[in-house]
Write an enzyme that holds these catalytic residues in place. Structure first.
Site: not given
Ligand SMILES: [Zn+2]
Ligand SMILES: [Zn+2]
Lengths: 532, 337
Positions: A228, A276, A401
């Site tokens: 993440k 991302e 997450k």
């Protein structure tokens, strides 16, 4: 504007989602086209340009209320909202005016084209003619910002109720570059063949936080894991030879990340990637920390030096459109396979990279990886079910997450300040210090993390243990120790302690801990060396 | 004789040396004069209490067996070298301002007060004095109350809507003062009025001293919760949303407080609705009361003390903040108010 103000009141007064959706659906069902377009625009952050500076508004409000400006300025932080403060200090009005929302917005924009004297006259007349909530709503229109608990999801639900169209379709229609000035209700919501806007992104799918260990998710072989990343979520759209970059907050960021322009040289049109945005130096093993990316956020144009110092790449982890086809219903494993093939031939110079997956066969192995996530500059692990489609919004079940435990430090409370708005009657904003020899050095402010009952208890204590007052700030007897949790730490010459924390909050009230056992400045510096 | 002031501010509370007594002290003292029965003004542990006849029953109910003497509103007594009298503060039934005269110097300690008559408390009486001790709980220009009749109409409309939708209406208010004031504002035609035990106990005390309150039904373990169609339940804020309240089935909750003037507080604490009613003076009420005393010297005890004091000083008064342990209007169950 009475209808809109009533809608505002109902939504504002209700704590129940269903009641809000019903009120909004009712409004969309009955309001004129222009008004409903503006309502959607306001609730999704497309507000009219500010016609008057807030400085002028404050002066005019104090003058009309016949109070000194300083008294207005002292009241404002306690109320917490400028539009509300103005509405509360003005003389009460017995009557109101029912011109439509669109008429008022038009007047407001006309006023922005005039000079100060004309603007003032316009505002004063509006204050005099509008009563109650209408006056407050008018102030909100001027000051901008209708943040009032109407999420995109709630609005699409209401629209769906009012129009009979599916929520997912509406969510898609509502994204992108529309504005009441050049988009009609018919074109945006109803037209069968809504003009396909090349830039239009897909609504993001958001993960839920995993609270316990992942064992509850079932067999590990049904899941895929990846880091993440601690960056900015972004969607890269390649269509018709153009490229567009969208943020999760539905903001078009194409110009902020000029590096991504080269993606059209490497990837075919009809491709949409979810990933991302990270600062990642070409020969580095891991991305730079969020602090580096922070320099790029908020810059609409990027100087050359910054481009070289903090180059941004998209780490792609999902493929939403391929060869012009919407892939979102395909299972994640399938989307991922195409994504890998797509990214494999990309050279180092390409501004897009594949976000790697983590190898694991048992949950224990994944837990071990999570423990070293901070070394990779990741903030945890993402878990995605192999057969999951790409859904809209935050939905429980398929994406999780699994965040790292935050960093923590035990600190002493030394200053307290009353909260504002919803917490105006409590002390909620505190300054914390660590020991440096016999001295307490302030290093962080925090105002969240305690329960209401704890805030009430500390408020009573602050009242009885104030040593000195500096305006709204009270210096209190050093006595209470709190555990402060935070997500990151960096050097900061502006702060007396030399460090600045990211997202500090009170994670525990350490009533068990004596004052002398709070952490030290040396402990903070150790953390800075390891995680800064 | 006139070199030291008649009242001074000490660690234990407001002190009168000439009569050797304290007003609303927060530490135990031999002789305490009490403005009213709220917990931050009437504390336990004093040797002897003096309060109005109307305030004493509630104080005895709260503090148990105390050595106390009652006094009528307007009656003057001599304590040492001080003349002392109690005058209505309009805050809650029985609440008083305490007037102290020593030599030629007149002081008024107003405790908590409000200037708008509420139909239940003895209406606020302006008193001429040289030194006025005031609260400033709502001492900001953003706090201006609407007339009680106006808010009563809002509350009754909400209750009627709940009743029509088959819901029980829960109104959260602290037991002494606000709860009884609300009772007097409710329209009994809409449905039955039920009360939480804490509220009913205070009702009983006040009824016994002759306060005209409408009929209420105390909720007990035997109450048939489902049979109370269209009812309104008056309860302390801590009881709202509790297991006790949930037994009533579908319901809406509303808070009543001056803090409900602020949208932020309303959204955090209001449940379904928030109504603006306070037993403390609003901005205009505070300023009017201060003007009417004719006092030059103003002592601000609690609330937005710094801001309010600055405003007074800029407008010709000689004002100062005096730290006390009074607490203003709370949103909590224990409710000092
Ligand atoms: Zn009180
Ligand atoms: Zn009080």
């Amino acid at each position: 504007m009475i209808r809109f103000a009533a809608l505002f009141n109902t939504i504002d007064q209700s704590t129940k989602t269903n009641a809000k959706v019903a009120a909004l659906a009712d409004y969309f069902d009955s309001a004129p086209d222009e008004d409903r377009m503006w309502t959607m625009a306001l609730f999704s952050g497309r507000r009219p340009k500010r016609a008057v500076t807030t400085t002028k508004l404050r002066e005019w409000a104090a003058e009309t209320a016949d109070i000194p400006l300083w008294l207005f300025e002292e009241s404002y932080p306690i109320v917490g909202d400028l539009a509300e403060t103005i509405a509360l200090v003005l003389p009460l009005s017995e009557t109101t005016n029912d011109d439509s929302l669109t008429q008022w917005i038009t007047r407001l924009r006309d006023a922005s084209q005039t000079d100060d004297a004309a603007r003032k006259a316009f505002v004063l007349v509006a204050w005099e003619t509008l009563g109650g909530t209408e006056r407050f709503v008018f102030n909100k229109l001027i000051t901008g910002g209708f943040r009032m608990g109407v999420s995109q999801k709630l609005m699409t639900r209401a629209l769906s109720k009012a129009t009979g169209k599916a929520e997912a379709e509406l969510a898609h229609r509502l994204m992108g570059n529309w504005h009441p000035d050049h988009t009609s209700w018919h074109a945006l919501i109803e037209a069968d063949d809504a003009a396909v806007d090349a830039s239009r992104p897909y609504p993001f799918y958001l993960a839920y936080a995993l609270e316990g260990p992942p064992d509850a998710l079932g067999a590990p072989e049904n899941w895929r894991a990846e880091w993440k990343w601690d960056g900015i979520r972004g969607q890269l759209i390649l269509r018709d030879g153009q490229h567009f970059v969208w943020s999760r907050g539905e903001e078009l960021m194409t110009d902020r990340f000029p590096e991504l322009a080269r993606s059209v040289d490497f990837l075919p049109p009809g491709t949409v990637l979810d990933g991302e945005l990270l600062v990642w130096h070409p020969h580095s093993d891991s991305p730079a920390s969020f602090n580096a990316l922070q320099k790029r956020i908020g810059r609409k144009t990027v100087p050359k030096k910054l481009l070289a110092d903090a180059p941004v790449v998209l780490h792609a982890y999902d493929l939403l459109e391929w060869q012009g086809e919407d892939l979102r219903d395909a299972p994640f494993a399938e989307r991922r396979k195409i994504l890998e093939e797509l990214c494999a031939p990309l050279p180092v110079a390409a501004p897009v990279r594949l976000s790697p997956q983590l190898e694991f066969t048992k949950w224990d192995e994944l837990a071990d990886l999570r423990d070293v996530a901070r070394d990779e500059n990741a903030e945890g692990i993402m878990l995605k079910r192999s057969d999951s489609p790409y859904l809209v919004g935050r939905k429980k079940g398929d994406w999780w997450k699994w965040k790292l435990a935050p960093l923590t430090i035990d600190a002493v409370m030394i200053y307290a300040q009353a909260g504002h708005g919803r917490r105006a009657n409590l002390f909620t904003d505190f300054t914390f210090a660590v020991w440096d020899g016999n001295e307490l050095v302030p290093f962080a402010k925090a105002y969240s993390g305690l329960t209401d009952a704890e805030f009430r208890e500390i408020t009573k204590w602050v009242r009885k243990n104030t040593l000195q007052r500096f305006g709204p700030v009270r210096q209190v007897t050093p006595h209470h120790v709190f555990e402060i949790a935070f997500e990151g730490i960096q050097a900061s010459p502006r702060h007396k302690s030399g460090v600045a924390l990211r997202f500090p909050r009170m994670s525990r009230w350490r009533q068990d801990k004596p004052l002398q056992e709070a952490n030290t400045l040396e402990d903070l510096n150790d953390m800075l060396r390891i995680y800064g | 004789m006139n070199s030291s002031p008649a009242l001074t501010f000490t660690e234990r509370g407001i002190y009168c040396a000439a009569g050797d007594f304290h007003i609303d002290p927060w530490r135990p003292v031999a002789r305490a004069l009490i403005t009213h029965g709220h917990a931050d003004h009437a504390r336990s542990g004093h040797g002897h209490y003096l309060a109005t006849h109307a305030a004493l029953p509630v104080m005895r109910h709260r503090l148990g067996d105390i050595d106390a003497q009652g006094i009528a509103f307007g009656e003057t007594i001599r304590i040492g070298d001080a003349s002392v009298s109690f005058h209505p503060a309009g805050h809650v039934p029985g609440s008083a301002q305490i007037r102290v005269e020593v030599g030629r110097e007149v002081w008024v300690a107003s405790g908590d007060y409000k200037t708008e008559p509420d139909g239940l408390s003895e209406p606020f009486e302006p008193l001429k004095c040289h030194h006025f001790i005031t609260e400033s709980t709502f001492g900001l220009p953003v706090f201006r109350w609407q007339a009680q009749t106006h808010v009563a109409a809002q509350i009754n409309a909400w209750w009627a809507k709940c009743a029509a939708e088959g819901k029980t209406a829960f109104l959260g208010a602290y037991a002494l003062g606000k709860a009884q004031r609300l009772l007097s504002m409710l329209d009994p035609e809409i449905g039955p009025i039920l009360t939480h035990g804490a509220v009913e106990a205070t009702n009983a005390v006040l009824r016994q001293q002759g306060l005209p309150l409408p009929d209420t039904l105390g909720v007990t373990p035997e109450t048939d919760h489902k049979a109370q169609k269209g009812a309104l339940v008056l309860a302390p804020p801590s009881a709202l949303g509790s297991a006790w309240a949930r037994k009533f089935g579908p319901q809406e909750t509303a808070f009543v407080s001056g803090w409900m003037q602020l949208r932020g507080v309303r959204r955090r604490r209001a449940g379904d609705r928030g109504f603006v009613i306070s037993d403390h003076a609003d901005w205009n009420g505070l300023l009017t009361a201060i003007k009417e005393t004719g006092a030059e010297n103003i002592y601000v005890t609690h609330g937005y003390t710094e801001i309010f004091t600055r405003y007074l000083n800029e407008n010709g008064w000689h004002a100062q903040v005096v730290p006390t342990e009074f607490e203003g209007e709370s949103l909590d169950a224990e409710g000092s108010e």
